[in-house]
Design an enzyme around this catalytic site. Structure first.
Site, PDB file in Angstrom:
ATOM      1  N   TYR A 110       0.821  -1.203   0.000  1.00  0.00           N
ATOM      2  CA  TYR A 110       0.000   0.000   0.000  1.00  0.00           C
ATOM      3  C   TYR A 110       0.858   1.258   0.000  1.00  0.00           C
ATOM      4  O   TYR A 110       1.523   1.577   0.990  1.00  0.00           O
ATOM      5  CB  TYR A 110      -0.931   0.016   1.204  1.00  0.00           C
ATOM      6  CG  TYR A 110      -1.867  -1.175   1.295  1.00  0.00           C
ATOM      7  CD1 TYR A 110      -2.158  -1.960   0.176  1.00  0.00           C
ATOM      8  CD2 TYR A 110      -2.464  -1.523   2.499  1.00  0.00           C
ATOM      9  CE1 TYR A 110      -3.012  -3.053   0.261  1.00  0.00           C
ATOM     10  CE2 TYR A 110      -3.328  -2.603   2.591  1.00  0.00           C
ATOM     11  CZ  TYR A 110      -3.593  -3.369   1.466  1.00  0.00           C
ATOM     12  OH  TYR A 110      -4.433  -4.453   1.563  1.00  0.00           O
ATOM     13  N   HIS A 137       0.321 -11.912   1.015  1.00  0.00           N
ATOM     14  CA  HIS A 137      -0.627 -11.032   0.316  1.00  0.00           C
ATOM     15  C   HIS A 137      -1.193 -11.687  -0.949  1.00  0.00           C
ATOM     16  O   HIS A 137      -2.379 -11.561  -1.254  1.00  0.00           O
ATOM     17  CB  HIS A 137       0.066  -9.711  -0.033  1.00  0.00           C
ATOM     18  CG  HIS A 137      -0.872  -8.580  -0.246  1.00  0.00           C
ATOM     19  ND1 HIS A 137      -0.477  -7.267  -0.163  1.00  0.00           N
ATOM     20  CD2 HIS A 137      -2.188  -8.534  -0.555  1.00  0.00           C
ATOM     21  CE1 HIS A 137      -1.507  -6.476  -0.398  1.00  0.00           C
ATOM     22  NE2 HIS A 137      -2.562  -7.231  -0.644  1.00  0.00           N
ATOM     23  N   SER A 148     -13.258  -5.281   1.422  1.00  0.00           N
ATOM     24  CA  SER A 148     -14.237  -4.645   0.526  1.00  0.00           C
ATOM     25  C   SER A 148     -15.672  -5.112   0.799  1.00  0.00           C
ATOM     26  O   SER A 148     -16.419  -5.432  -0.131  1.00  0.00           O
ATOM     27  CB  SER A 148     -13.870  -4.896  -0.945  1.00  0.00           C
ATOM     28  OG  SER A 148     -12.669  -4.261  -1.287  1.00  0.00           O
ATOM     29  N   PRO A 149     -16.099  -5.132   2.068  1.00  0.00           N
ATOM     30  CA  PRO A 149     -17.482  -5.528   2.356  1.00  0.00           C
ATOM     31  C   PRO A 149     -18.492  -4.520   1.829  1.00  0.00           C
ATOM     32  O   PRO A 149     -19.687  -4.829   1.738  1.00  0.00           O
ATOM     33  CB  PRO A 149     -17.512  -5.603   3.886  1.00  0.00           C
ATOM     34  CG  PRO A 149     -16.470  -4.620   4.323  1.00  0.00           C
ATOM     35  CD  PRO A 149     -15.373  -4.747   3.295  1.00  0.00           C
ATOM     36  N   GLY A 191     -18.294  -3.433  -1.226  1.00  0.00           N
ATOM     37  CA  GLY A 191     -18.270  -3.518  -2.685  1.00  0.00           C
ATOM     38  C   GLY A 191     -17.511  -2.366  -3.315  1.00  0.00           C
ATOM     39  O   GLY A 191     -17.929  -1.833  -4.350  1.00  0.00           O
ATOM     40  N   ARG A 192     -16.396  -1.978  -2.682  1.00  0.00           N
ATOM     41  CA  ARG A 192     -15.563  -0.857  -3.149  1.00  0.00           C
ATOM     42  C   ARG A 192     -16.391   0.417  -3.328  1.00  0.00           C
ATOM     43  O   ARG A 192     -16.194   1.188  -4.268  1.00  0.00           O
ATOM     44  CB  ARG A 192     -14.833  -1.230  -4.442  1.00  0.00           C
ATOM     45  CG  ARG A 192     -13.939  -2.469  -4.270  1.00  0.00           C
ATOM     46  CD  ARG A 192     -13.121  -2.761  -5.510  1.00  0.00           C
ATOM     47  NE  ARG A 192     -12.393  -4.014  -5.377  1.00  0.00           N
ATOM     48  CZ  ARG A 192     -11.185  -4.161  -4.822  1.00  0.00           C
ATOM     49  NH1 ARG A 192     -10.582  -3.100  -4.322  1.00  0.00           N
ATOM     50  NH2 ARG A 192     -10.599  -5.339  -4.758  1.00  0.00           N
ATOM     51  N   GLY A 193     -17.319   0.620  -2.416  1.00  0.00           N
ATOM     52  CA  GLY A 193     -18.131   1.830  -2.402  1.00  0.00           C
ATOM     53  C   GLY A 193     -19.502   1.670  -3.010  1.00  0.00           C
ATOM     54  O   GLY A 193     -20.405   2.456  -2.713  1.00  0.00           O
ATOM     55  N   PHE A 194     -19.693   0.680  -3.871  1.00  0.00           N
ATOM     56  CA  PHE A 194     -20.969   0.513  -4.561  1.00  0.00           C
ATOM     57  C   PHE A 194     -22.124   0.347  -3.588  1.00  0.00           C
ATOM     58  O   PHE A 194     -23.185   0.972  -3.731  1.00  0.00           O
ATOM     59  CB  PHE A 194     -20.899  -0.689  -5.510  1.00  0.00           C
ATOM     60  CG  PHE A 194     -22.235  -1.124  -6.039  1.00  0.00           C
ATOM     61  CD1 PHE A 194     -22.895  -0.368  -6.985  1.00  0.00           C
ATOM     62  CD2 PHE A 194     -22.845  -2.271  -5.567  1.00  0.00           C
ATOM     63  CE1 PHE A 194     -24.147  -0.745  -7.457  1.00  0.00           C
ATOM     64  CE2 PHE A 194     -24.087  -2.666  -6.033  1.00  0.00           C
ATOM     65  CZ  PHE A 194     -24.740  -1.901  -6.984  1.00  0.00           C
TER      66      PHE A 194
END
Length: 338
Positions: free
Chosen positions: A55, A126, A205-206, A208-211
């Site tokens: 990162y 990773h 990403s619970p 959904g990457r912002g969706f």
């Protein structure tokens, strides 16, 4: 939030992923804003903080280390190796997957220095470098544990067979992979295997990457460097189709008395007592909304509605483009591209 278990650690059921501060979603946010989110997480009761050598090519570890150092006795600190930045002859840093023992050792020692700590509580591979038997990579991580440099071992984005092989080499405390209402590959085997083997499933990403927050109503504004621009389900046509799921999801959220984001977090946590939600954010308000999701209770009828609405075949677009699909070992649905 309730507590759940990862190996020897007891942690809150909602953790904080620290990738967003400086990696993958465009321009890094300010140090002040990042620190504000970290302090808000500490105040809200978050006890698992997750970063990686990759990162920002080390920037995330350097950023979070000083903030978390005074709190090390009451938090669980996680990082990852085996995928990091390597500077080429042209001077450009590039992402490289390398699971050789000597590389993992170097990654770990570099992470310890950047984090300013003597030991990393939970250290993940990773990505599985499939040129290297997973037993060799895990074996070196076990040696790092014997030397007191890490306390527990984790894997990221591996499938059931590799998980079992690794666990036979050395007990694995956690598997970290994407899992949300619109990314349900975990249900093809790894979620059940983790429960069977006593391994925590850390769902990144619970949202959904912002969706699933409902706050990203279009993809035209994605900035340069935002990895979502290369993901098939964020392509304009696919995303427009996916947006149709949000109105019925909103209706379910209203019945449950919560926001979309709280509903998304709660659904993930209802998939098993061994599941921990790992959202990432650069917003204090979004962080607190995620944390509130850790306390939302959903009844069987609501869970059934969500399962039906977000059937895997209802989602337009794969979660990764072809190159990235080839870098992960997770099980895939028959309709996903190979």
């Amino acid at each position: 939030m309730e507590n759940r278990h990862i190996g020897p650690f007891t942690v809150a059921n909602v953790a904080l992923g620290c990738m967003n501060f400086c990696h993958a979603y465009g321009s890094p946010v300010s140090t002040e804003q990042s620190h504000a989110v970290l302090h808000a997480a500490l105040d809200a009761g978050v006890t698992l903080f997750d970063t990686a050598a990759l990162y920002g090519f080390g920037a995330s570890e350097s950023l979070v280390g000083p903030v978390l150092k005074p709190h090390r006795s009451r938090i669980t600190l996680a990082s990852k190796g085996g995928m990091a930045g390597v500077r080429g002859e042209d001077g450009v840093m590039r992402r490289v997957i390398d699971g050789r023992p000597r590389t993992l050792r170097r990654n770990c020692e570099d992470s310890l220095q950047r984090l300013g700590t003597d030991v990393i509580d939970l250290y993940y591979l990773h990505r599985w470098d499939q040129r290297v038997p997973i037993e060799e990579s895990v074996g070196e991580m076990a040696r790092l544990k014997e030397e007191g440099k890490i306390r527990a071992l984790g894997l990221s984005e591996v499938g059931t067979e590799a998980l079992r092989r690794a666990h036979r080499e050395h007990p694995i405390a956690a598997l970290q992979s994407e899992y949300s209402l619109w990314s349900r590959n975990a249900e093809l085997g790894t979620l059940a295997a983790c429960k069977e083997l006593g391994i925590a499933y850390v769902a990144f990403s619970p949202m959904g990457r912002g969706f699933l927050s409902g706050k990203l109503q279009g993809v035209d504004g994605l900035v340069k460097g935002d990895i979502r621009a290369s993901m098939p389900r964020f392509a304009p046509e696919a995303y427009a189709r996916n947006l149709r799921l949000l109105a019925p999801m909103q209706a379910i959220a209203e019945k449950a008395g919560c926001t979309l984001a709280e509903l998304a977090i709660a659904w993930v946590l209802h998939q098993g007592e061994h599941v921990i939600a790992l959202p990432g954010t650069t917003s204090v308000d979004h962080l607190l909304e995620d944390v509130r999701g850790g306390g939302v209770r959903l009844d069987a009828a609501v869970l059934a509605e969500l399962d039906e609405l977000f059937k895997p075949e209802a989602i337009a677009g794969d979660r990764y483009a072809l190159q990235a699909q080839g870098e992960v070992d997770t099980e895939k649905y028959p309709f996903e591209k190979r």
